[in-house]
Design a protein around this motif. Structure first.
Motif, PDB file in Angstrom:
ATOM      1  N   TRP A   1     -14.557   1.237 -11.227  1.00  0.00           N
ATOM      2  CA  TRP A   1     -14.206   0.700 -12.550  1.00  0.00           C
ATOM      3  C   TRP A   1     -14.371   1.770 -13.629  1.00  0.00           C
ATOM      4  N   GLU A   2     -15.529   2.437 -13.638  1.00  0.00           N
ATOM      5  CA  GLU A   2     -15.776   3.469 -14.641  1.00  0.00           C
ATOM      6  C   GLU A   2     -14.729   4.574 -14.559  1.00  0.00           C
ATOM      7  N   VAL A   3     -14.482   5.030 -13.351  1.00  0.00           N
ATOM      8  CA  VAL A   3     -13.549   6.151 -13.173  1.00  0.00           C
ATOM      9  C   VAL A   3     -12.156   5.775 -13.673  1.00  0.00           C
TER      10      VAL A   3
ATOM     11  N   GLY B   1     -13.173  13.143  -7.700  1.00  0.00           N
ATOM     12  CA  GLY B   1     -12.689  13.089  -6.325  1.00  0.00           C
ATOM     13  C   GLY B   1     -13.763  13.184  -5.268  1.00  0.00           C
ATOM     14  N   GLN B   2     -14.917  13.811  -5.594  1.00  0.00           N
ATOM     15  CA  GLN B   2     -15.984  13.928  -4.602  1.00  0.00           C
ATOM     16  C   GLN B   2     -16.924  12.730  -4.619  1.00  0.00           C
ATOM     17  N   ARG B   3     -16.737  11.835  -5.620  1.00  0.00           N
ATOM     18  CA  ARG B   3     -17.672  10.719  -5.771  1.00  0.00           C
ATOM     19  C   ARG B   3     -17.070   9.371  -5.380  1.00  0.00           C
ATOM     20  N   VAL B   4     -15.740   9.217  -5.544  1.00  0.00           N
ATOM     21  CA  VAL B   4     -15.110   7.922  -5.258  1.00  0.00           C
ATOM     22  C   VAL B   4     -13.839   8.139  -4.446  1.00  0.00           C
ATOM     23  N   ASP B   5     -13.371   7.065  -3.844  1.00  0.00           N
ATOM     24  CA  ASP B   5     -12.107   7.080  -3.098  1.00  0.00           C
ATOM     25  C   ASP B   5     -10.966   6.933  -4.102  1.00  0.00           C
ATOM     26  N   LEU B   6     -10.211   7.994  -4.291  1.00  0.00           N
ATOM     27  CA  LEU B   6      -9.157   7.963  -5.307  1.00  0.00           C
ATOM     28  C   LEU B   6      -8.005   7.052  -4.926  1.00  0.00           C
ATOM     29  N   ASP B   7      -7.775   6.842  -3.632  1.00  0.00           N
ATOM     30  CA  ASP B   7      -6.746   5.872  -3.238  1.00  0.00           C
ATOM     31  C   ASP B   7      -7.150   4.471  -3.697  1.00  0.00           C
ATOM     32  N   ALA B   8      -8.434   4.147  -3.548  1.00  0.00           N
ATOM     33  CA  ALA B   8      -8.916   2.844  -4.021  1.00  0.00           C
ATOM     34  C   ALA B   8      -8.848   2.762  -5.543  1.00  0.00           C
ATOM     35  N   ALA B   9      -9.103   3.892  -6.219  1.00  0.00           N
ATOM     36  CA  ALA B   9      -9.003   3.907  -7.683  1.00  0.00           C
ATOM     37  C   ALA B   9      -7.575   3.611  -8.129  1.00  0.00           C
ATOM     38  N   LYS B  10      -6.618   4.148  -7.392  1.00  0.00           N
ATOM     39  CA  LYS B  10      -5.221   3.879  -7.729  1.00  0.00           C
ATOM     40  C   LYS B  10      -4.898   2.404  -7.517  1.00  0.00           C
ATOM     41  N   GLU B  11      -5.399   1.826  -6.414  1.00  0.00           N
ATOM     42  CA  GLU B  11      -5.184   0.396  -6.170  1.00  0.00           C
ATOM     43  C   GLU B  11      -5.773  -0.434  -7.307  1.00  0.00           C
ATOM     44  N   LEU B  12      -6.916  -0.004  -7.832  1.00  0.00           N
ATOM     45  CA  LEU B  12      -7.536  -0.732  -8.936  1.00  0.00           C
ATOM     46  C   LEU B  12      -6.661  -0.673 -10.184  1.00  0.00           C
ATOM     47  N   ALA B  13      -6.058   0.475 -10.450  1.00  0.00           N
ATOM     48  CA  ALA B  13      -5.172   0.583 -11.614  1.00  0.00           C
ATOM     49  C   ALA B  13      -4.010  -0.414 -11.509  1.00  0.00           C
TER      50      ALA B  13
ATOM     51  N   ARG C   1       0.835  -1.202   0.000  1.00  0.00           N
ATOM     52  CA  ARG C   1       0.000   0.000   0.000  1.00  0.00           C
ATOM     53  C   ARG C   1       0.875   1.260   0.000  1.00  0.00           C
ATOM     54  N   LYS C   2       1.967   1.232   0.766  1.00  0.00           N
ATOM     55  CA  LYS C   2       2.870   2.390   0.796  1.00  0.00           C
ATOM     56  C   LYS C   2       3.566   2.571  -0.547  1.00  0.00           C
ATOM     57  N   LEU C   3       3.925   1.458  -1.186  1.00  0.00           N
ATOM     58  CA  LEU C   3       4.534   1.559  -2.502  1.00  0.00           C
ATOM     59  C   LEU C   3       3.551   2.163  -3.499  1.00  0.00           C
ATOM     60  N   GLN C   4       2.305   1.739  -3.436  1.00  0.00           N
ATOM     61  CA  GLN C   4       1.296   2.271  -4.348  1.00  0.00           C
ATOM     62  C   GLN C   4       1.049   3.746  -4.086  1.00  0.00           C
ATOM     63  N   GLN C   5       1.094   4.135  -2.831  1.00  0.00           N
ATOM     64  CA  GLN C   5       0.869   5.537  -2.497  1.00  0.00           C
ATOM     65  C   GLN C   5       2.041   6.411  -2.895  1.00  0.00           C
ATOM     66  N   GLY C   6       3.198   5.776  -3.077  1.00  0.00           N
ATOM     67  CA  GLY C   6       4.372   6.504  -3.542  1.00  0.00           C
ATOM     68  C   GLY C   6       4.322   6.665  -5.051  1.00  0.00           C
ATOM     69  N   SER C   7       5.459   6.637  -5.669  1.00  0.00           N
ATOM     70  CA  SER C   7       5.509   6.885  -7.118  1.00  0.00           C
ATOM     71  C   SER C   7       5.994   5.657  -7.866  1.00  0.00           C
ATOM     72  N   ILE C   8       5.645   4.472  -7.375  1.00  0.00           N
ATOM     73  CA  ILE C   8       6.048   3.240  -8.048  1.00  0.00           C
ATOM     74  C   ILE C   8       5.084   2.956  -9.185  1.00  0.00           C
ATOM     75  N   ALA C   9       5.609   2.783 -10.386  1.00  0.00           N
ATOM     76  CA  ALA C   9       4.775   2.421 -11.520  1.00  0.00           C
ATOM     77  C   ALA C   9       4.280   0.998 -11.350  1.00  0.00           C
TER      78      ALA C   9
ATOM     79  N   GLU D   1      -2.719  14.030 -10.042  1.00  0.00           N
ATOM     80  CA  GLU D   1      -3.135  14.711  -8.813  1.00  0.00           C
ATOM     81  C   GLU D   1      -2.763  16.189  -8.866  1.00  0.00           C
ATOM     82  N   GLN D   2      -1.562  16.493  -9.378  1.00  0.00           N
ATOM     83  CA  GLN D   2      -1.156  17.890  -9.517  1.00  0.00           C
ATOM     84  C   GLN D   2      -2.032  18.609 -10.522  1.00  0.00           C
ATOM     85  N   ALA D   3      -2.341  17.918 -11.625  1.00  0.00           N
ATOM     86  CA  ALA D   3      -3.208  18.519 -12.632  1.00  0.00           C
ATOM     87  C   ALA D   3      -4.610  18.742 -12.076  1.00  0.00           C
ATOM     88  N   ALA D   4      -5.082  17.828 -11.187  1.00  0.00           N
ATOM     89  CA  ALA D   4      -6.389  17.988 -10.573  1.00  0.00           C
ATOM     90  C   ALA D   4      -6.411  19.222  -9.672  1.00  0.00           C
ATOM     91  N   ARG D   5      -5.362  19.400  -8.878  1.00  0.00           N
ATOM     92  CA  ARG D   5      -5.284  20.595  -8.028  1.00  0.00           C
ATOM     93  C   ARG D   5      -5.278  21.869  -8.874  1.00  0.00           C
TER      94      ARG D   5
END
Length: 922
Positions: free
Chosen positions: A830-832, A856-868, A694-702, A898-902
Motif C-alpha cells: 500500500w505504501e509503495v 524493488g528489493q523490499r516488495v513484489d513489484l508485480d503485486a504492486a502493479k496488481e494493487l494499482a 494477470r497477462k493483461l496487467q503484465q502487458g501495457s493495458i492501462a 520500470e525503464q526509469a528504474a533500470r
C-alpha cells in the motif's frame, strides 16, 4: 491453432498516444485528400494489421519454451510496433522493412490479401499497402471508392515518373514515389485557378480600405432574412446567431445593426465596452427570432413557412479583408453587394436532399435541393471549376503524349499510359473542387474566436445556419482552390510496393475468396453517409462522369443497400433494425466462408461515451455487433480499446465506454461447438479469466482499459459455445454475458488481494468503504483483527492517522515527499503504490522510477502493479474520479517506470538488486 499477436497482447499505450497525436496532423495526412467521416487512425490500423498477421510467441513453444522467453520475444515485437505507429516513421523504409519481414516470417512468405469491404476513408487499405500487403478496398459509396482509388490504386501506377507539365520537371532526375504525380496536380491546379480567374474573377472584388488602398477579401458575412410579420414593422429582419466578428483581445469587432428608412443597415463596432453581451447577441434563439426593428418575437414555425415559400432572403452584413497580420472588418457597400447579385447558372445540381431530420435540417427551411445550399456566386464558381476539370484533362493528355508517354487505355479500363495519367490527375483536381465545395457553400460558419471560416462538415450533418461566411476561390485563405489542391497534393504518395485495388461493391452481396478482412463496419442506427456524401457526389459526377462512367453512372449515391438502421429510410425503427441485423449477419456469414485458415479477422467498433445507460449497460449498437458476429458463426478471441482522446477524462467512470474504438479479433467458430448452461459459463470464466487478467496487467493495458480488454477473453469463453442456456431454457443474451464477465472480473481483482501483505489488505478493505474519509476506530480495529494486523501498527507505519476515536487513511497528497522504502521498517505494498502514484504525479516518471528501483528489493513489484489496478477499479465503482486518474496514470506508465528504474540503477542513483531484472535491455 497458432495464435496471432492481436489475440494475446498489444502495446496499447503507444498505439493510443500515436492515434491521439494523429488528430492534430494535417499536412500529408490522407484526411487532407478529401473529407470522409469517422476515419480510423492510421497508427491503430497499422498496428492492428501487423498484429493480425504476426504470430504470438506462445504459438512457437519450440522456440520460446518458457513464459519468460515468450515475454521477451513479445516485447521485441512490441518494439517494432512502437516504432511502426509513429507518424514520423510512416514512410521510413527501415522501419517498414522490419515490419514486412516479420509479417513474411509468420505467413510463410505468402501473406493473404487484405480486404476492407467498408473501406470508407481508406485508412485500413492504405496501411495494408504500406505494410507491403495486397490491399483491396470496396465500398458501396462511389465517393469512398474514389478516395480509395486516389490513395491506394493511382499513386503506385505512376510511381517514379516525372511530371509532364511543361517545365515542371526542371533539372531533377529523380521523382521518388508519387512526387511527380503530386507536382502535376499542383501545376495543373494552378492553370485551372488562373483560367477560372480570367472568367469569373470580376465577381470577387477587393476591399477598399480607408487609406485608399485595396486588400484581398477573406470572407463576406451574410445574414439570412425574413419579413417581420408585424404589419406595423414589416422590415426584412436579419436572422443572426451572433453579432461578433472577432473576439481576440485588443482586436474586438462586431456588427452594429440599425433600422434606417425601413431597411436594416450594418456598421462595424470596435469598442469593447459597447460590445454585444449574452443577452443581446444575435437575433435567433432555439424557439424563434426577435425583430430588431420592433422587438416582436417571431416563432420558428413562421420562419420555416417563409423558407418553404422561398421567401428567405440574404443580406450582406460585413466584409472581412486581409490586413497586415490582422483582419480588417468593413461594413457592406454597393459594389460588393452588386458583385454577388448574379443570376443562378444553368446546369446546377438540382438533385433532392432526402428527408431525414436527424441530420439533414435544411429541408425544413425550403432548401430542398443540393443547389439550394450555395449562393448563386458560389454556384458559378463551382460549375466553372468543375467544367475546367474536363478542359484540363485534355491539356494533360496532350502534354503526356508530348512527353513520349504511350497513349494506352483509360484509367477505368486498367490503363497506365497517357490516357490513364490524364484521368488520374483529373481525379485529384476534381477532388480538389469537391473539397472546396465543403468550405464554399452557404452553410459555412464564421468562427469569431479564431476569425476564420469553418467548413460545413465539422460534424456529420447538414444543418441549417442563419448567418454564414462566403469565401473567395482565388485567395490564399481557406476556400481558395489552390489551398484545397495544395493540401490534397501533400497526401499523394506511393504508400507501398504494390498497387492496391478499389472497387464499388455491396458488402452483403460480394464474395470474399481468400481475403483476410480487416474492417470498420457501419454502426447500428448511425448517420447515413450516402445522404451526406451526395453533397460531394453531385460535383464529382459533373467533373468525372466521363472518367468513371460506371462508378458515377447514377444520379445520386446508392441508398437502398446502405447498411444503416435508418428509421426514415426503412419505414420505422423496427424495420430498420431488422434490415441492419439481417444485412450485418449476411456480410459476416459471407466473410466466414472466404476467410483464409489460420488468421483472425479484425473489426473496429467506434464506441461513444453516450453508449451506456445509467446502469453502465452497453448500447444496442455494441450488443448488436456482438450478437450479429456470434450468430454469423464467429468466436471473439480478443477485444482491444483504442483511445484517440488522451485527456484522461473519466466521464461517467464506465470502463466499457471510455474507448474511442474497440478492435475485435474474431475467428470462425468450430462446427462442433457444444452447448453449456449459465453455471458452466461462469465456471469457465472463473477458471480462465484470472490468468488472462494477470497477462493483461503484465502487458501495457492501462487500468482504465482493463475491463474492456477483459471482454476479449470473456467473450472467447462465451462465443466458443454454440449456445449458453439460461435456467428457463432460453439462450443467454450478450448483455447478460457482458454483465457476468464484469462480475467475474471484479472477483478476480478482489482475489488478487491474496498476494498482498496484511497491512495492505486492511488498507484496501477500509479504502473500499471509506476512501480517504474518516471512520470509527472500533470499525477499524475489528477489521484489523480480521486480517491479522493492528490500527496502532498501521499508524506507526505512516499509512493512517488514528486520533480521538477516528481513523483516516492518508491520501497521496498528504504523504511525505522524501519517502525512501529502503529505510522503512514496516513497509507495505500500500505504501509503495501510494508513494509511486504521488511521485509520478508530482515529479514525473524519472523520479518515480528511482523510487521503484529502491522499492524493488523490499516488495513484489508485480503485486504492486496488481494493487494499482485494484485501486483504480475501486475508485471507478465508487465514482472517485480524481483518485481514479491517479491510479490509472500509475498503471498506464508502469512500463516507463520500470525503464526509469533500470536507468536509475545503471547510472548509480540507486544501488539495489531486487525483483526487477536490471540487466535486461532498456
Amino acid at each position: 491453432m497458432k495464435r496471432k499477436l492481436i489475440e494475446v497482447a498489444l502495446p496499447l499505450k503507444e498505439i493510443n498516444e500515436e492515434s491521439a497525436r494523429e488528430k492534430s496532423i494535417r499536412h500529408g495526412h490522407p484526411s487532407t485528400l478529401h473529407l470522409w467521416w469517422a476515419r480510423r487512425p492510421l497508427a491503430a490500423c497499422r498496428a492492428v494489421l501487423f498484429a493480425q498477421l504476426v504470430d504470438d510467441p506462445s504459438s512457437h513453444p519450440d522456440r520460446f519454451p518458457t513464459e519468460e522467453d515468450q515475454d521477451r520475444e513479445r516485447e521485441r515485437l512490441f518494439g517494432i510496433i512502437r516504432e511502426l505507429v509513429k507518424w514520423k516513421n510512416r514512410n521510413d523504409e527501415r522501419v517498414l522493412r522490419k515490419a514486412r519481414e516479420e509479417i513474411l516470417r509468420s505467413t510463410g512468405g505468402n501473406p493473404p490479401p487484405i480486404l476492407d469491404p467498408f473501406a470508407g476513408g481508406g485508412s485500413i487499405p492504405l496501411e495494408a499497402q504500406r505494410l507491403g500487403l495486397k490491399a483491396h478496398a470496396s465500398d458501396l459509396n462511389p465517393v469512398a471508392v474514389l478516395i480509395n482509388k486516389a490513395l491506394i490504386e493511382i499513386p503506385p501506377k505512376f510511381a517514379g515518373q516525372p511530371p509532364v507539365f511543361p517545365g515542371a520537371a526542371g533539372s531533377r532526375t529523380e521523382w521518388p514515389g508519387a512526387t511527380g504525380l503530386a507536382e502535376d496536380v499542383r501545376c495543373y491546379g494552378q492553370w485551372m485557378r488562373d483560367e477560372a480567374e480570367k472568367r469569373i474573377g470580376h465577381l470577387y472584388p477587393k476591399a477598399k480600405l480607408s487609406d485608399g488602398t485595396e486588400a484581398p477579401v477573406i470572407a463576406w458575412i451574410w445574414a439570412r432574412t425574413v419579413r417581420c410579420p408585424n404589419p406595423a414593422c414589416g422590415i426584412q429582419m436579419p436572422l443572426v446567431r451572433s453579432w461578433w466578428l472577432g473576439k481576440k483581445k485588443g482586436k474586438e469587432a462586431y456588427v452594429v445593426p440599425h433600422v434606417k428608412d425601413g431597411r436594416v443597415v450594418f456598421d462595424i463596432g470596435h469598442d469593447a465596452s459597447k460590445a454585444p453581451t449574452k443577452n443581446n447577441d444575435g437575433t435567433v434563439r432555439r424557439t424563434g427570432a426577435v425583430c430588431i426593428g420592433c422587438g416582436s418575437a417571431v416563432p420558428l414555425a413562421y420562419i420555416r413557412e417563409e423558407g418553404k415559400a422561398k421567401r428567405i432572403g440574404t443580406q450582406l452584413m460585413a466584409i472581412v479583408a486581409e490586413g497586415k497580420r490582422r483582419r480588417i472588418y468593413l461594413p457592406p457597400n454597393e459594389e460588393h453587394e452588386r458583385a454577388a447579385d448574379v443570376p443562378r447558372p444553368e446546369d446546377v445540381p438540382e438533385t433532392d436532399i432526402p428527408y431525414n431530420p436527424r441530420y439533414l435540417t435544411t429541408t425544413n427551411y425550403g432548401m430542398t435541393q443540393h443547389a439550394d445550399l450555395f449562393t448563386n456566386r458560389q454556384l458559378i464558381a463551382l460549375t466553372t471549376f468543375s467544367d475546367l476539370v474536363q478542359e484540363v484533362r485534355r491539356k494533360i493528355l496532350n502534354d503526356a503524349l508530348a512527353a513520349d508517354m504511350v497513349r494506352g487505355e483509360r484509367l477505368a479500363d486498367g490503363g497506365t499510359g497517357a490516357e490513364a495519367y490524364a484521368d488520374s490527375v483529373a481525379t485529384y483536381l476534381a477532388l480538389g473542387v469537391s473539397r472546396m465545395a465543403d468550405i464554399s457553400n452557404a452553410l459555412c460558419r464564421w468562427e469569431n474566436t479564431k476569425t476564420q471560416v469553418r467548413n460545413l462538415f465539422t460534424r456529420q450533418a447538414i444543418s441549417m445556419l442563419w448567418d454564414f461566411a462566403e469565401t473567395q476561390p482565388f485567395g490564399d485563405a481557406a476556400g481558395g482552390f489552390l489551398v484545397s489542391v495544395g493540401n490534397l497534393a501533400k497526401s499523394i504518395y506511393a504508400a507501398g510496393p504494390r498497387c492496391g485495388v478499389a472497387v464499388q461493391g455491396n458488402a452483403a452481396a460480394r464474395q470474399y475468396p481468400g481475403f483476410l478482412v480487416a474492417t470498420d463496419p457501419p454502426y447500428y442506427d448511425n448517420v447515413g453517409y450516402a445522404d451526406l456524401s451526395d453533397f460531394f457526389y453531385v460535383w464529382l459526377r459533373r467533373s468525372l462522369a466521363q472518367v468513371y462512367p460506371t462508378l458515377l453512372g447514377t444520379v445520386l449515391t446508392p441508398k437502398s443497400d446502405e447498411l444503416v438502421a435508418d428509421p426514415f429510410r426503412h419505414g420505422g425503427s423496427t424495420k430498420a433494425q431488422q434490415f441492419f441485423e439481417e444485412g450485418f449477419e449476411q456480410v459476416f456469414e459471407r466473410i466466414r466462408e472466404g476467410t483464409p485458415e489460420g488468421y483472425p479477422i479484425s473489426v473496429f467498433y467506434a464506441f461513444k461515451q453516450a453508449e451506456t445507460d445509467e446502469r453502465g449497460h452497453a448500447s444496442t449498437g455494441w450488443e448488436t455487433l456482438l450478437e450479429g458476429m456470434l450468430r454469423a458463426g464467429w468466436s471473439v478471441t480478443a477485444t482491444w480499446p483504442i483511445r484517440t482522446e488522451l485527456d484522461n477524462r473519466m466521464r461517467g467512470l464506465d470502463s466499457n465506454a471510455l474507448a474511442s474504438s474497440i478492435v475485435l479479433a474474431c475467428r470462425p467458430r468450430g462446427m462442433d461447438a457444444g452447448m453449456t448452461d449459465r453455471r458452466g459459463f461462469i465456471a469457465a470464466l472463473r477458471a480462465e479469466l484470472p490468468d488472462a487478467v494477470r497477462k493483461l496487467q503484465q502487458g501495457s493495458i492501462a487500468p482504465v482499459d482493463l475491463a474492456q480488454a477483459a471482454i476479449g477473453p470473456g467473450m472467447a469463453v462465451f462465443s466458443r459455445y454454440a449456445q449458453v442456456m439460461e435456467p428457463d431454457g432460453s439462450p443467454m443474451r450478450v448483455r447478460t454475458a457482458l454483465a457476468l464477465i464484469n462480475q467475474v472480473l471484479a472477483e478476480v481483482l478482489s482475489d488478487q488481494e491474496g498476494d498482498f501483505d496484511a497491512d495492505t489488505r486492511w488498507c484496501v478493505k477500509w479504502f473500499e468503504t471509506r476512501g480517504f474519509d474518516k471512520g470509527l476506530y472500533g470499525d477499524a480495529e475489528t477489521l484489523a483483527k480480521a486480517v491479522n494486523t493492528s490500527v496502532a501498527g498501521l499508524d506507526r507505519a505512516g499509512v493512517l492517522r488514528s486520533r480521538a476515536g477516528k481513523v483516516q487513511l492518508y491520501a497521496p497528497a498528504e504523504l511525505p515527499g522524501d519517502y525512501d522504502p529502503r529505510n522503512d521498517d514496516r513497509i507495505s505494498l500500500w505504501e509503495v503504490v501510494l508513494h509511486l502514484a504521488k511521485r509520478l504525479d508530482e515529479k514525473g516518471a524519472d523520479a518515480a522510477g528511482q523510487l521503484m528501483a529502491a522499492a524493488g528489493q523490499r516488495v513484489d513489484l508485480d503485486a504492486a502493479k496488481e494493487l494499482a489496478y485494484l485501486l483504480f477499479s475501486i475508485c471507478e465503482r465508487r465514482g472517485w474520479a480524481q483518485t481514479a486518474l491517479l491510479f490509472n496514470s500509475l498503471g498506464s506508465f508502469w512500463t516507463d517506470l520500470e525503464q526509469a528504474a533500470r536507468k536509475a540503477v545503471a547510472q548509480g542513483y540507486v544501488s539495489v538488486q531486487g525483483s526487477l531484472d536490471y540487466d535486461d535491455e532498456d
